[in-house]
Design a protein around this motif. Sequence first.
Motif, PDB file in Angstrom:
ATOM      1  N   TYR A  62       0.778  -1.176  -0.015  1.00  0.00           N
ATOM      2  CA  TYR A  62      -0.085   0.000   0.015  1.00  0.00           C
ATOM      3  C   TYR A  62       0.901   1.174   0.018  1.00  0.00           C
ATOM      4  CZ  TYR A  62      -3.822  -3.004   0.764  1.00  0.00           C
ATOM      5  OH  TYR A  62      -4.907  -3.941   0.706  1.00  0.00           O
ATOM      6  N   GLY A  63       2.004   1.135  -0.354  1.00  0.00           N
ATOM      7  CA  GLY A  63       3.153   2.229  -0.400  1.00  0.00           C
ATOM      8  C   GLY A  63       3.278   2.908   1.069  1.00  0.00           C
ATOM      9  N   VAL A  64       3.845   4.007   1.124  1.00  0.00           N
ATOM     10  CA  VAL A  64       4.509   4.453   2.410  1.00  0.00           C
ATOM     11  C   VAL A  64       3.966   5.725   2.578  1.00  0.00           C
ATOM     12  CG1 VAL A  64       6.713   5.337   3.676  1.00  0.00           C
ATOM     13  CG2 VAL A  64       7.012   3.298   2.200  1.00  0.00           C
ATOM     14  N   ILE A  65       3.582   6.220   3.532  1.00  0.00           N
ATOM     15  CA  ILE A  65       3.038   7.655   4.260  1.00  0.00           C
ATOM     16  C   ILE A  65       4.152   8.228   4.448  1.00  0.00           C
ATOM     17  CG2 ILE A  65       1.689   9.090   5.537  1.00  0.00           C
ATOM     18  CD1 ILE A  65      -0.483   6.351   5.346  1.00  0.00           C
ATOM     19  N   GLU A  66       4.964   9.221   4.057  1.00  0.00           N
ATOM     20  CA  GLU A  66       5.746  10.046   4.612  1.00  0.00           C
ATOM     21  C   GLU A  66       5.637  10.491   5.813  1.00  0.00           C
ATOM     22  OE1 GLU A  66       8.826  10.275   2.855  1.00  0.00           O
ATOM     23  OE2 GLU A  66       7.958   9.262   1.181  1.00  0.00           O
ATOM     24  N   ASP A  67       6.716  10.614   6.587  1.00  0.00           N
ATOM     25  CA  ASP A  67       6.750  11.136   8.137  1.00  0.00           C
ATOM     26  C   ASP A  67       5.826  10.281   8.894  1.00  0.00           C
ATOM     27  OD1 ASP A  67       8.364  13.091   7.106  1.00  0.00           O
ATOM     28  OD2 ASP A  67       6.759  14.327   6.364  1.00  0.00           O
ATOM     29  N   LEU A  68       5.258   9.109   8.533  1.00  0.00           N
ATOM     30  CA  LEU A  68       4.397   8.153   9.463  1.00  0.00           C
ATOM     31  C   LEU A  68       5.524   7.142   9.962  1.00  0.00           C
ATOM     32  CD1 LEU A  68       1.886   7.671  10.968  1.00  0.00           C
ATOM     33  CD2 LEU A  68       1.331   6.132   8.913  1.00  0.00           C
ATOM     34  N   LYS A  69       6.111   7.357  10.968  1.00  0.00           N
ATOM     35  CA  LYS A  69       7.093   6.466  11.502  1.00  0.00           C
ATOM     36  C   LYS A  69       6.791   5.542  12.689  1.00  0.00           C
ATOM     37  CE  LYS A  69      10.449   8.560   9.003  1.00  0.00           C
ATOM     38  NZ  LYS A  69      10.089   8.324   7.567  1.00  0.00           N
ATOM     39  N   LEU A  70       6.329   4.409  12.310  1.00  0.00           N
ATOM     40  CA  LEU A  70       5.866   3.106  13.256  1.00  0.00           C
ATOM     41  C   LEU A  70       6.914   2.347  13.669  1.00  0.00           C
ATOM     42  CD1 LEU A  70       2.082   2.734  11.779  1.00  0.00           C
ATOM     43  CD2 LEU A  70       2.924   3.980  13.834  1.00  0.00           C
ATOM     44  N   PRO A  71       6.889   1.856  14.595  1.00  0.00           N
ATOM     45  CA  PRO A  71       8.071   0.669  15.092  1.00  0.00           C
ATOM     46  C   PRO A  71       7.951  -0.601  14.199  1.00  0.00           C
ATOM     47  CG  PRO A  71       6.838   0.978  16.874  1.00  0.00           C
ATOM     48  CD  PRO A  71       6.086   2.162  15.796  1.00  0.00           C
ATOM     49  N   ASN A  72       8.868  -1.348  14.081  1.00  0.00           N
ATOM     50  CA  ASN A  72       8.702  -2.632  13.486  1.00  0.00           C
ATOM     51  C   ASN A  72       8.076  -3.657  14.371  1.00  0.00           C
ATOM     52  OD1 ASN A  72       9.626  -1.798  11.125  1.00  0.00           O
ATOM     53  ND2 ASN A  72      11.811  -2.133  11.748  1.00  0.00           N
ATOM     54  N   LYS A  73       8.130  -3.360  15.629  1.00  0.00           N
ATOM     55  CA  LYS A  73       7.468  -4.534  16.179  1.00  0.00           C
ATOM     56  C   LYS A  73       6.606  -3.735  17.746  1.00  0.00           C
ATOM     57  CE  LYS A  73      11.556  -5.270  18.949  1.00  0.00           C
ATOM     58  NZ  LYS A  73      12.898  -6.228  19.576  1.00  0.00           N
ATOM     59  N   GLY A  74       5.954  -4.480  18.206  1.00  0.00           N
ATOM     60  CA  GLY A  74       5.160  -4.046  19.505  1.00  0.00           C
ATOM     61  C   GLY A  74       3.734  -3.680  19.019  1.00  0.00           C
ATOM     62  N   LEU A  75       3.285  -3.522  17.871  1.00  0.00           N
ATOM     63  CA  LEU A  75       2.117  -3.044  17.509  1.00  0.00           C
ATOM     64  C   LEU A  75       1.043  -4.218  17.604  1.00  0.00           C
ATOM     65  CD1 LEU A  75       3.080  -0.838  14.358  1.00  0.00           C
ATOM     66  CD2 LEU A  75       2.717   0.142  16.832  1.00  0.00           C
ATOM     67  N   ILE A  76      -0.112  -3.711  17.825  1.00  0.00           N
ATOM     68  CA  ILE A  76      -1.343  -4.826  18.010  1.00  0.00           C
ATOM     69  C   ILE A  76      -2.166  -4.537  16.591  1.00  0.00           C
ATOM     70  CG2 ILE A  76      -3.129  -5.762  19.190  1.00  0.00           C
ATOM     71  CD1 ILE A  76      -1.643  -4.997  21.719  1.00  0.00           C
ATOM     72  N   HIS A  77      -2.562  -5.502  15.987  1.00  0.00           N
ATOM     73  CA  HIS A  77      -3.556  -5.414  15.067  1.00  0.00           C
ATOM     74  C   HIS A  77      -4.859  -5.421  15.728  1.00  0.00           C
ATOM     75  CE1 HIS A  77      -4.969  -5.678  10.923  1.00  0.00           C
ATOM     76  NE2 HIS A  77      -5.783  -6.432  11.441  1.00  0.00           N
ATOM     77  N   GLY A  78      -5.473  -4.115  15.705  1.00  0.00           N
ATOM     78  CA  GLY A  78      -6.946  -4.236  16.457  1.00  0.00           C
ATOM     79  C   GLY A  78      -8.195  -4.821  15.647  1.00  0.00           C
ATOM     80  N   GLU A  79      -8.318  -4.551  14.412  1.00  0.00           N
ATOM     81  CA  GLU A  79      -9.441  -4.822  13.608  1.00  0.00           C
ATOM     82  C   GLU A  79      -9.452  -4.704  12.063  1.00  0.00           C
ATOM     83  OE1 GLU A  79     -12.999  -2.815  14.847  1.00  0.00           O
ATOM     84  OE2 GLU A  79     -12.237  -1.027  14.027  1.00  0.00           O
ATOM     85  N   GLN A  80     -10.039  -5.182  11.438  1.00  0.00           N
ATOM     86  CA  GLN A  80      -9.936  -5.057   9.902  1.00  0.00           C
ATOM     87  C   GLN A  80     -11.355  -5.330   9.330  1.00  0.00           C
ATOM     88  OE1 GLN A  80      -6.539  -5.154   8.424  1.00  0.00           O
ATOM     89  NE2 GLN A  80      -7.489  -4.333   6.591  1.00  0.00           N
ATOM     90  N   ASN A  81     -11.730  -4.294   8.597  1.00  0.00           N
ATOM     91  CA  ASN A  81     -13.020  -4.537   7.854  1.00  0.00           C
ATOM     92  C   ASN A  81     -12.973  -4.323   6.446  1.00  0.00           C
ATOM     93  OD1 ASN A  81     -14.841  -4.644  10.196  1.00  0.00           O
ATOM     94  ND2 ASN A  81     -14.093  -2.822  10.531  1.00  0.00           N
ATOM     95  N   TYR A  82     -13.367  -5.040   5.467  1.00  0.00           N
ATOM     96  CA  TYR A  82     -13.485  -4.760   4.108  1.00  0.00           C
ATOM     97  C   TYR A  82     -14.935  -4.454   3.385  1.00  0.00           C
ATOM     98  CZ  TYR A  82      -9.155  -7.242   4.407  1.00  0.00           C
ATOM     99  OH  TYR A  82      -7.708  -7.587   4.776  1.00  0.00           O
TER     100      TYR A  82
END
Length: 149
Positions: A62-82
């Motif tokens: 999905y590409g990269v959003i400039e200046d959005l710096k998220l860590p490579n670990k420690g995040l939780i995927h909360g939900e996903q809707n399609y």
Amino acid sequence: MFTEAIGKKSNKVKNIVERGAVRKFAESIGDMHPIYLDEETGEKSRYKRNIAPPTFPRVFDYGVIEDLKLPNKGLIHGEQNYHYERPLLVGEEIYCYTVVKDYYEKQGKNGSMGFLVLENGGEDLAGNIIFTSSSAVIITEAVRKGLKV
């Protein structure tokens, strides 16, 4: 923390709904429906070809959003809707992007948690929306403290 990113969008990235990738994905989720895998079934369907499973867009770039710096670990995927306008067709090119829709914080038992709401989109060559998905990424207090350092 991430409120300045609201509204930012990545560049569109070309992805291909590859037959082999659809097969591997269907196997990995345990859904071997013939509409995903069998070419004859696809040709006889109303779509005249095979389609991808509904959660297949999870594998797209999905590409990269400039200046959005998220860590490579420690995040939780909360939900996903399609939401689909039509199924993804095996062999077609899809142009995908991400938009930051919202950021908010809530107090949890282990401290403050951040919720980053993202919307992904997939379009055909003519720019028509095929699908959108929304997801929430949960950023725990421990990760948030690491980002402030």
